[in-house]
Write a protein that holds these residues in place. Structure first.
Motif, mmCIF file in Angstrom:
data_model
loop_
_atom_site.group_PDB
_atom_site.id
_atom_site.type_symbol
_atom_site.label_atom_id
_atom_site.label_comp_id
_atom_site.label_asym_id
_atom_site.label_seq_id
_atom_site.Cartn_x
_atom_site.Cartn_y
_atom_site.Cartn_z
ATOM 1 N N GLY A 152 1.462 4.977 -6.687
ATOM 2 C CA GLY A 152 0.817 4.020 -5.778
ATOM 3 C C GLY A 152 -0.514 3.527 -6.299
ATOM 4 N N ARG A 153 -0.904 2.316 -5.850
ATOM 5 C CA ARG A 153 -2.100 1.696 -6.430
ATOM 6 C C ARG A 153 -3.392 2.439 -6.091
ATOM 7 N NH1 ARG A 153 -4.585 -1.411 -2.332
ATOM 8 N NH2 ARG A 153 -3.185 -1.856 -0.617
ATOM 9 N N GLN A 154 -3.440 3.055 -4.880
ATOM 10 C CA GLN A 154 -4.684 3.735 -4.508
ATOM 11 C C GLN A 154 -4.922 4.958 -5.388
ATOM 12 O OE1 GLN A 154 -3.687 3.943 -0.429
ATOM 13 N NE2 GLN A 154 -5.249 2.446 0.175
ATOM 14 N N THR A 155 -3.853 5.718 -5.628
ATOM 15 C CA THR A 155 -4.007 6.907 -6.483
ATOM 16 C C THR A 155 -4.323 6.498 -7.917
ATOM 17 O OG1 THR A 155 -2.219 7.767 -5.123
ATOM 18 C CG2 THR A 155 -2.961 9.163 -6.902
ATOM 19 N N VAL A 156 -3.699 5.410 -8.382
ATOM 20 C CA VAL A 156 -3.975 4.943 -9.751
ATOM 21 C C VAL A 156 -5.455 4.631 -9.905
ATOM 22 C CG1 VAL A 156 -3.610 3.003 -11.349
ATOM 23 C CG2 VAL A 156 -1.664 4.129 -10.313
ATOM 24 N N GLN A 157 -6.044 4.051 -8.862
ATOM 25 C CA GLN A 157 -7.471 3.710 -8.952
ATOM 26 C C GLN A 157 -8.363 4.932 -8.806
ATOM 27 O OE1 GLN A 157 -8.145 0.318 -6.241
ATOM 28 N NE2 GLN A 157 -9.031 -0.557 -8.092
ATOM 29 N N MET A 158 -7.857 5.935 -8.066
ATOM 30 C CA MET A 158 -8.690 7.102 -7.777
ATOM 31 C C MET A 158 -8.802 8.062 -8.957
ATOM 32 S SD MET A 158 -7.713 8.002 -3.894
ATOM 33 C CE MET A 158 -7.412 9.695 -4.256
ATOM 34 N N ILE A 159 -7.698 8.209 -9.712
ATOM 35 C CA ILE A 159 -7.713 9.223 -10.776
ATOM 36 C C ILE A 159 -7.973 8.582 -12.137
ATOM 37 C CG2 ILE A 159 -6.313 10.962 -9.602
ATOM 38 C CD1 ILE A 159 -3.890 9.880 -10.931
ATOM 39 N N TYR A 160 -8.449 9.420 -13.067
ATOM 40 C CA TYR A 160 -8.841 8.876 -14.360
ATOM 41 C C TYR A 160 -7.659 8.654 -15.299
ATOM 42 C CZ TYR A 160 -13.593 9.866 -12.978
ATOM 43 O OH TYR A 160 -14.779 9.873 -12.326
ATOM 44 N N PHE A 161 -6.669 9.531 -15.228
ATOM 45 C CA PHE A 161 -5.554 9.423 -16.166
ATOM 46 C C PHE A 161 -4.237 9.330 -15.385
ATOM 47 C CE2 PHE A 161 -8.951 11.975 -18.125
ATOM 48 C CZ PHE A 161 -9.317 11.081 -19.118
ATOM 49 N N PRO A 162 -3.908 8.134 -14.868
ATOM 50 C CA PRO A 162 -2.740 8.013 -13.985
ATOM 51 C C PRO A 162 -1.413 8.333 -14.660
ATOM 52 C CG PRO A 162 -3.703 5.855 -14.431
ATOM 53 C CD PRO A 162 -4.631 6.865 -14.984
ATOM 54 N N SER A 163 -1.285 8.037 -15.960
ATOM 55 C CA SER A 163 -0.016 8.328 -16.648
ATOM 56 C C SER A 163 0.277 9.825 -16.589
ATOM 57 C CB SER A 163 -0.083 7.899 -18.112
ATOM 58 O OG SER A 163 -0.102 6.520 -18.194
ATOM 59 N N TYR A 164 -0.769 10.609 -16.783
ATOM 60 C CA TYR A 164 -0.619 12.066 -16.777
ATOM 61 C C TYR A 164 -0.131 12.548 -15.412
ATOM 62 C CZ TYR A 164 -1.798 16.853 -18.101
ATOM 63 O OH TYR A 164 -1.740 18.185 -18.409
ATOM 64 N N ALA A 165 -0.709 11.956 -14.344
ATOM 65 C CA ALA A 165 -0.320 12.348 -12.987
ATOM 66 C C ALA A 165 1.098 11.879 -12.672
ATOM 67 C CB ALA A 165 -1.304 11.765 -11.987
ATOM 68 N N ALA A 166 1.427 10.641 -13.100
ATOM 69 C CA ALA A 166 2.749 10.085 -12.787
ATOM 70 C C ALA A 166 3.858 10.871 -13.476
ATOM 71 C CB ALA A 166 2.811 8.617 -13.205
ATOM 72 N N VAL A 167 3.619 11.264 -14.718
ATOM 73 C CA VAL A 167 4.647 12.012 -15.456
ATOM 74 C C VAL A 167 4.759 13.443 -14.913
ATOM 75 C CG1 VAL A 167 5.270 12.885 -17.755
ATOM 76 C CG2 VAL A 167 4.471 10.564 -17.501
ATOM 77 N N GLY A 168 3.648 13.970 -14.377
ATOM 78 C CA GLY A 168 3.661 15.315 -13.796
ATOM 79 C C GLY A 168 4.618 15.445 -12.625
ATOM 80 N N ILE A 169 4.940 14.314 -11.986
ATOM 81 C CA ILE A 169 5.809 14.328 -10.812
ATOM 82 C C ILE A 169 7.293 14.472 -11.198
ATOM 83 C CG2 ILE A 169 6.628 12.817 -8.921
ATOM 84 C CD1 ILE A 169 3.744 11.846 -8.678
ATOM 85 N N ILE A 170 7.608 14.106 -12.438
ATOM 86 C CA ILE A 170 9.020 14.108 -12.865
ATOM 87 C C ILE A 170 9.657 15.488 -12.644
ATOM 88 C CG2 ILE A 170 10.544 13.949 -14.894
ATOM 89 C CD1 ILE A 170 8.614 11.814 -16.000
ATOM 90 N N ASP A 171 10.788 15.460 -11.998
ATOM 91 C CA ASP A 171 11.540 16.697 -11.783
ATOM 92 C C ASP A 171 13.024 16.341 -11.732
ATOM 93 O OD1 ASP A 171 12.588 19.082 -11.074
ATOM 94 O OD2 ASP A 171 11.490 19.320 -9.196
ATOM 95 N N VAL A 172 13.724 16.621 -12.822
ATOM 96 C CA VAL A 172 15.154 16.301 -12.861
ATOM 97 C C VAL A 172 15.933 17.604 -12.676
ATOM 98 C CG1 VAL A 172 17.019 15.234 -14.202
ATOM 99 C CG2 VAL A 172 14.691 14.366 -14.405
ATOM 100 N N ALA A 173 16.515 17.774 -11.487
ATOM 101 C CA ALA A 173 17.360 18.929 -11.136
ATOM 102 C C ALA A 173 16.680 20.271 -11.429
ATOM 103 C CB ALA A 173 18.696 18.838 -11.859
#
Lengths: 74, 370
Positions: free
Chosen positions: B235-256
């Motif tokens: 989301g755009r608010q979190t992207v603006q809030m954190i310094y390294f959004p790619s790191y946070a976005a990839v941290g969410i990945i969970d495949v099975a």
């Protein structure tokens, strides 16, 4: 930090001095040792918390002066 | 003279452009329109990429420093070289700082930054001393791997994506988009101006435009996709809030419950890209310094210049907030002369020189006829 960087600098300079620098001209040696001394003094100053003015602040000041407005409001 | 081929040049430009931009989220101020800002930044950069490649194409000396001397004479060429020396040197220090801040924020909050910077500096010195062809071969090997990694992370993020996060489009109008488009223009696309010193080593110089466009296009696609992924996942608010959004976005990945916690891949891609960017900045700094003092061997200056670069990175900013505010607010103004004004002056000089030489050739041909 001082010891850590000193060890690195000395190792790097000794490596250069025993290798390529041996066959270099006097002018190259002069430029090399001048730069090496500057780098070592600079790193030592930073290690002892003697920080020169940051170039980013200087650039920020100059940019604000040139474009004529304060970019970041504190 | 060291030679590189087109594949290596494309790989180097791709890695150089995605190096830190993919992690630092350039253009995040445009919020959900970040991908439009990135596209705008790339479109703005295309004419300048052609400008840089034209300068390389006109380079008959096969060396940018000699070309500058031929075009501007000794004194002016030294001034331009000194300016490029500062730009490459400072850019290298900025990337060093980005790298150390990233590692400190995401992995080692208690570790002082100089412990992080020094091993990287050591490898960069080694790379520059090995020469540009070694760096180019390393890039050709690493770039496909990195492109695969980034695409792999994007594909795995698809289940967590919410396309609604990209809406409403242009809610705040064009102003933030244009403003952030200029940020993206300056960082990372127009930073490829430093390739003026590297691409003269290309084995086929008429391919420099192809290398520039292909490398930058691949980087643009990856950066735009990664940014859109970040907005859709966190989301755009979190992207603006954190310094390294790619790191946070990839941290969410969970495949099975099997493929998870793969954010280390983001660190890996930043490490590879950052290494190449610092090495190329150090290479250009060494070349400029050698050119300033009419030295033929640039490699000998790698270690003192890199130690100075590491020192400079320590004093650039007081904290990570200052680093980001400088990158977003000041960098585009600071980089403008190096990325736009000086190359345009060089291009003008190239065109005038070409016209002069073609007129002289025509005159001689006419005289020979008569």
């Amino acid at each position: 930090m001082f010891l850590y960087y000193s060890a690195f600098c000395i190792a790097a300079y000794l490596y250069d001095a025993s290798g390529k620098l041996k066959t270099s001209s006097a002018k190259t040696k002069l430029i090399y040792w001048f730069l090496a001394a500057c780098a070592y003094i600079f790193i030592s100053l930073i290690s002892f918390e003697v920080k020169p003015p940051s170039p980013s602040n200087v650039i920020r000041f100059l940019t604000e002066a040139i474009i004529g407005k304060q970019i970041i409001k504190n | 003279m060291e030679k590189i081929n087109i594949k290596q040049a494309v790989s180097m430009i791709t890695l150089y452009a995605i190096g830190s931009a993919i992690v630092l989220a350039s253009g995040a101020g445009a919020k959900q329109d970040m991908w439009i800002a990135i596209s705008l930044g790339f479109l703005l950069c295309i004419p300048f990429l052609f400008c840089y490649s034209y300068i390389i194409f006109q380079n008959q000396e096969k060396d940018f420093i000699k070309q500058l001397e031929k075009l501007f004479g000794k004194i002016l060429s030294k001034i331009i070289l000194a300016m490029f020396l500062w730009y490459a040197f400072e850019l290298g220090a900025l990337v060093f700082r980005n790298f150390s801040e990233f590692i400190q924020v995401v992995s080692f909050p208690e570790t002082p930054q100089y412990y992080i910077v020094l091993p990287m500096g050591f490898i960069c010195i080694w790379a520059v001393r090995s020469g540009i062809s070694t760096i180019a071969r390393w890039s050709a090997f690493t770039a496909p791997l990195l492109v695969f990694l980034i695409l792999f992370m994007i594909v795995l993020s698809i289940p967590s994506m919410q396309p609604d996060n990209l809406l409403p489009m242009l809610y705040e109008g064009w102003k933030p988009v244009i403003d952030n488009g200029l940020n993206v223009f300056a960082f990372p696309f127009a930073e490829t101006v430093l390739f003026l010193f590297i691409l003269p080593s290309l084995d086929k110089q008429n391919k420099s435009a192809a290398a520039y466009i292909a490398g930058s296009s691949i980087a643009f696609i990856l950066i735009a996709l990664a940014s859109a992924r970040n907005i859709m996942v966190i989301g755009r608010q979190t992207v603006q809030m954190i310094y390294f959004p790619s790191y946070a976005a990839v941290g969410i990945i969970d495949v099975a419950n099997v493929i998870q916690r793969i954010e280390v891949l983001v660190s890996t891609s930043f490490m590879f890209g950052g290494f190449l960017k610092i090495s190329l900045c150090l290479y250009v700094s060494c070349k400029c310094l050698a050119g300033l003092f009419n030295e033929t061997d640039y490699k000998i200056f790698a270690s003192p210049l890199c130690i100075l670069m590491m020192g400079l990175s320590m004093i650039l900013y007081d904290n990570v907030m200052e680093m980001f505010s400088w990158a977003e607010e000041i960098y585009k103004y600071y980089a403008f002369p190096f990325q736009v004004i000086i190359p345009v002056i060089i291009l003008t000089a190239c065109i005038i020189d070409k016209r002069k030489s073609s007129t002289a050739t025509q005159k001689t041909a006419n005289e020979n006829k008569t």
